[in-house]
Design a protein around this motif. Sequence first.
Motif, mmCIF file in Angstrom:
data_model
loop_
_atom_site.group_PDB
_atom_site.id
_atom_site.type_symbol
_atom_site.label_atom_id
_atom_site.label_comp_id
_atom_site.label_asym_id
_atom_site.label_seq_id
_atom_site.Cartn_x
_atom_site.Cartn_y
_atom_site.Cartn_z
ATOM 1 N N LEU A 127 32.818 -37.588 55.189
ATOM 2 C CA LEU A 127 32.903 -36.346 54.423
ATOM 3 C C LEU A 127 34.312 -35.770 54.455
ATOM 4 C CD1 LEU A 127 29.560 -34.453 55.224
ATOM 5 C CD2 LEU A 127 30.170 -35.820 53.221
ATOM 6 N N VAL A 128 35.013 -35.952 55.576
ATOM 7 C CA VAL A 128 36.398 -35.485 55.658
ATOM 8 C C VAL A 128 37.249 -36.199 54.609
ATOM 9 C CG1 VAL A 128 38.484 -35.465 57.089
ATOM 10 C CG2 VAL A 128 36.283 -34.804 58.078
ATOM 11 N N ARG A 129 37.092 -37.525 54.520
ATOM 12 C CA ARG A 129 37.882 -38.279 53.541
ATOM 13 C C ARG A 129 37.502 -37.907 52.111
ATOM 14 N NH1 ARG A 129 41.194 -42.048 55.128
ATOM 15 N NH2 ARG A 129 41.126 -42.850 57.269
ATOM 16 N N ARG A 130 36.224 -37.690 51.847
ATOM 17 C CA ARG A 130 35.818 -37.320 50.490
ATOM 18 C C ARG A 130 36.367 -35.940 50.125
ATOM 19 N NH1 ARG A 130 29.892 -35.892 47.953
ATOM 20 N NH2 ARG A 130 30.629 -35.776 45.787
ATOM 21 N N ALA A 131 36.329 -35.018 51.096
ATOM 22 C CA ALA A 131 36.867 -33.680 50.835
ATOM 23 C C ALA A 131 38.356 -33.755 50.528
ATOM 24 C CB ALA A 131 36.607 -32.769 52.028
ATOM 25 N N LEU A 132 39.089 -34.591 51.277
ATOM 26 C CA LEU A 132 40.510 -34.747 51.020
ATOM 27 C C LEU A 132 40.763 -35.364 49.641
ATOM 28 C CD1 LEU A 132 41.706 -36.020 54.523
ATOM 29 C CD2 LEU A 132 42.319 -33.845 53.454
ATOM 30 N N GLU A 133 39.924 -36.296 49.240
ATOM 31 C CA GLU A 133 40.092 -36.917 47.926
ATOM 32 C C GLU A 133 39.821 -35.913 46.807
ATOM 33 O OE1 GLU A 133 37.460 -40.217 48.033
ATOM 34 O OE2 GLU A 133 38.740 -41.427 49.370
ATOM 35 N N ILE A 134 38.781 -35.105 46.960
ATOM 36 C CA ILE A 134 38.480 -34.104 45.934
ATOM 37 C C ILE A 134 39.618 -33.103 45.830
ATOM 38 C CG2 ILE A 134 36.932 -32.180 45.370
ATOM 39 C CD1 ILE A 134 34.644 -33.805 46.550
ATOM 40 N N ALA A 135 40.228 -32.777 46.980
ATOM 41 C CA ALA A 135 41.339 -31.827 46.995
ATOM 42 C C ALA A 135 42.676 -32.491 46.664
ATOM 43 C CB ALA A 135 41.428 -31.155 48.363
ATOM 44 N N CYS A 136 42.624 -33.764 46.201
ATOM 45 C CA CYS A 136 43.841 -34.500 45.834
ATOM 46 C C CYS A 136 44.770 -34.689 47.023
ATOM 47 C CB CYS A 136 44.578 -33.795 44.690
ATOM 48 S SG CYS A 136 43.560 -33.540 43.229
ATOM 49 N N ALA A 137 44.199 -34.849 48.203
ATOM 50 C CA ALA A 137 44.988 -35.094 49.407
ATOM 51 C C ALA A 137 44.532 -36.379 50.083
ATOM 52 C CB ALA A 137 44.858 -33.926 50.378
ATOM 53 N N GLY A 138 44.028 -37.314 49.279
ATOM 54 C CA GLY A 138 43.514 -38.557 49.839
ATOM 55 C C GLY A 138 44.584 -39.432 50.454
ATOM 56 N N ASP A 139 45.863 -39.168 50.107
ATOM 57 C CA ASP A 139 46.945 -39.965 50.677
ATOM 58 C C ASP A 139 47.312 -39.537 52.088
ATOM 59 O OD1 ASP A 139 47.784 -37.525 49.580
ATOM 60 O OD2 ASP A 139 49.864 -38.209 49.463
ATOM 61 N N LEU A 140 46.751 -38.444 52.575
ATOM 62 C CA LEU A 140 47.052 -37.959 53.916
ATOM 63 C C LEU A 140 46.134 -38.627 54.932
ATOM 64 C CD1 LEU A 140 47.495 -34.117 53.255
ATOM 65 C CD2 LEU A 140 49.276 -35.860 53.479
ATOM 66 N N ASP A 141 46.700 -39.025 56.061
ATOM 67 C CA ASP A 141 45.932 -39.652 57.141
ATOM 68 C C ASP A 141 45.186 -38.565 57.918
ATOM 69 O OD1 ASP A 141 44.888 -41.099 59.195
ATOM 70 O OD2 ASP A 141 46.816 -41.672 60.077
ATOM 71 N N PRO A 142 43.844 -38.620 57.966
ATOM 72 C CA PRO A 142 43.090 -37.578 58.694
ATOM 73 C C PRO A 142 43.477 -37.478 60.165
ATOM 74 C CG PRO A 142 41.626 -38.876 57.306
ATOM 75 C CD PRO A 142 42.960 -39.566 57.299
ATOM 76 N N ALA A 143 43.986 -38.558 60.743
ATOM 77 C CA ALA A 143 44.344 -38.547 62.158
ATOM 78 C C ALA A 143 45.743 -37.976 62.410
ATOM 79 C CB ALA A 143 44.270 -39.962 62.736
ATOM 80 N N ARG A 144 46.459 -37.657 61.380
ATOM 81 C CA ARG A 144 47.823 -37.145 61.528
ATOM 82 C C ARG A 144 47.809 -35.794 62.238
ATOM 83 N NH1 ARG A 144 51.923 -36.157 56.404
ATOM 84 N NH2 ARG A 144 53.617 -35.118 57.559
ATOM 85 N N GLU A 145 48.676 -35.663 63.242
ATOM 86 C CA GLU A 145 48.736 -34.430 64.021
ATOM 87 C C GLU A 145 49.701 -33.441 63.373
ATOM 88 O OE1 GLU A 145 47.088 -33.422 66.804
ATOM 89 O OE2 GLU A 145 45.840 -35.226 66.654
ATOM 90 N N LEU A 146 49.279 -32.186 63.326
ATOM 91 C CA LEU A 146 50.079 -31.109 62.765
ATOM 92 C C LEU A 146 50.528 -30.158 63.863
ATOM 93 C CD1 LEU A 146 47.911 -30.226 59.619
ATOM 94 C CD2 LEU A 146 49.760 -31.915 59.822
ATOM 95 N N GLY A 147 51.612 -29.462 63.607
ATOM 96 C CA GLY A 147 52.104 -28.477 64.551
ATOM 97 C C GLY A 147 51.462 -27.114 64.327
ATOM 98 N N VAL A 148 52.047 -26.102 64.935
ATOM 99 C CA VAL A 148 51.535 -24.745 64.797
ATOM 100 C C VAL A 148 51.577 -24.327 63.335
ATOM 101 C CG1 VAL A 148 51.874 -22.341 65.477
ATOM 102 C CG2 VAL A 148 52.264 -24.163 67.134
ATOM 103 N N GLN A 149 50.480 -23.729 62.853
ATOM 104 C CA GLN A 149 50.349 -23.284 61.466
ATOM 105 C C GLN A 149 50.546 -24.433 60.480
ATOM 106 O OE1 GLN A 149 52.910 -19.907 60.844
ATOM 107 N NE2 GLN A 149 51.666 -18.557 62.122
#
Length: 565
Positions: free
Chosen positions: A457-479
């Motif tokens: 569902l995470v990947r499908r949500a990213l695809e619907i939001a046109c963010a399917g090219d982003l790796d769900p495991a990618r770590e983000l910083g503050v904000q």
Amino acid sequence: MSDTESAGPPRTSNRPVDPRLLRYARASRGFFVAIGAIAVAQTAVVVAFAWLLTRAITGAIAGMPLPELSSTLVALAAVVAARAVLLWAREAVAARAAARVQTQLRQALVEAVGVLGPEWLAIRNSAQLAVTAGRGLDALEAYFGRYLPQLVQTVVATPIIVAVMWWQDWISGLTVVLTLPLIPIFMVLIGLATRSVQQKQWRTLQRLAARFADTVQGLSTLKVFGRQHRAAASIEQVTGEYRRETMRVLRISFLSGFALEFLASISVAIIAVSIGFRLLDGAIALGVGLFVLLLAPEAYLPLRQVGVQFHAAAEGVAATDDVFDVLDAARSTGRGRATAPTAPDAPTADGVAPGAVLRLDDVRVLRGGRMLPPASFEAAPGSVVLIEGPSGAGKTSTLAALRGAADFRGTAEYGGADVRALPPSVWLAWAGQHPGLVAGSISANVALGDDEAEPALVRRALEIACAGDLDPARELGVQGAGLSGGQAQRVAVARAVYRLLRGRARVLALDEPSAALDPETEGSLWRGLRALADEGATVLLISHRTSARTIADRVVRLEPSEVVV
């Protein structure tokens, strides 16, 4: 985070123990019972110690047989050991109670903020609230570990010791009764000054935290306009104020300690001189005089220590006053919400009523003394409702009213239930103009609030939001540091979509979701939202882009007019 700071003078309780502590922290109730029992035992040990030591000294002088003297010394050693054990027990009980009360108050504070809602939080400074919940409640260790046990000890021990002294020597007892009130009088006078200074120091610390947080958050903007040095000077100025307030608190604390010790020493000296003269005259026996003289310092000690420990606990007291104010506000708000109307088909935490329709009838949002234009429309499952209008017309404020972040007049119902009676978390999935991402993986941001995220569902949500090219495991910083503005916005949209796909909401509300997107990506996003509506979702969409009309079943136009209330 709002830049708004608390207005008006701080409100504090003038009582030794705020009764709201017992109401909001259940662990404090058992704490007082345990500390009271320990205080009784400590008082008994103090009296026993004075009596046994007197007996040993007078016995040695009078030639007491060695076996009898030895037994007295053994009993005296047992009393000393018992006193040490009781001191340890008091410290252990106080530390455990402080930890439990801190946990309960922090949980209550978080729940209270949830009850008060985003509208209340929007006019508060989150940095000040964080200082209160963090360092402020941490200061309860001194409050529970020192001040409250000493306060209970004073209430229990002082009258008992004075009564024993009066029973043995009424003149010494009368002297204590006449001189003892001098200590509370000076404590009140010094305490009034201390509380005022301590509150000022606490407010300065909160202001320093808020100023620092605002500066860090807007540092890039400050650098562009060349104002970073002025911001640093402002922080330095507030830091200097905090340093001066801290030194002022320390000066008053030292003055208080000196005054209390001086009064107690003079009072004990008066008793000692009186007993000495009467011993010379033979008006009092050595055993009685020595016993009373040993008890005299113990009669003043609890009251002196209360004054000393008050200063150590003052920061915790100031913080709990702020916490209790928030909890009181949430309690009154919660009572008001409890009477809000509900409907049989209202959504619950287990899901939403199938086929529920969102209806707004003459909804006018109140913002800072202004009443924004009315909004009236229906949004049924399977439809996309587009809200248009120039800036200031109240589009974002309308969504804020639905999610409990703004007060409004009129009628807003979902499934026949007043939205003010429904937690938005059980029916609404929302993404605003500010992504609001947190440190962690993209997957954790998308599945925010879900204890068991579903990767598919995470990947499908990213695809619907046109963010399917982003790796769900990618770590983000503050904000959400590490993503561009457009990527962060798409992850925020994916978070709302995920909530919809997870079955936690049936209404999807998006505020300018394509503001940072190019036309091609925007078109893909519109197609994804249209597909969600076709699957049965209710979609509310705010957008300035005319391309959004291609997927809208209904267009609601708001005009910029307002009424001052």
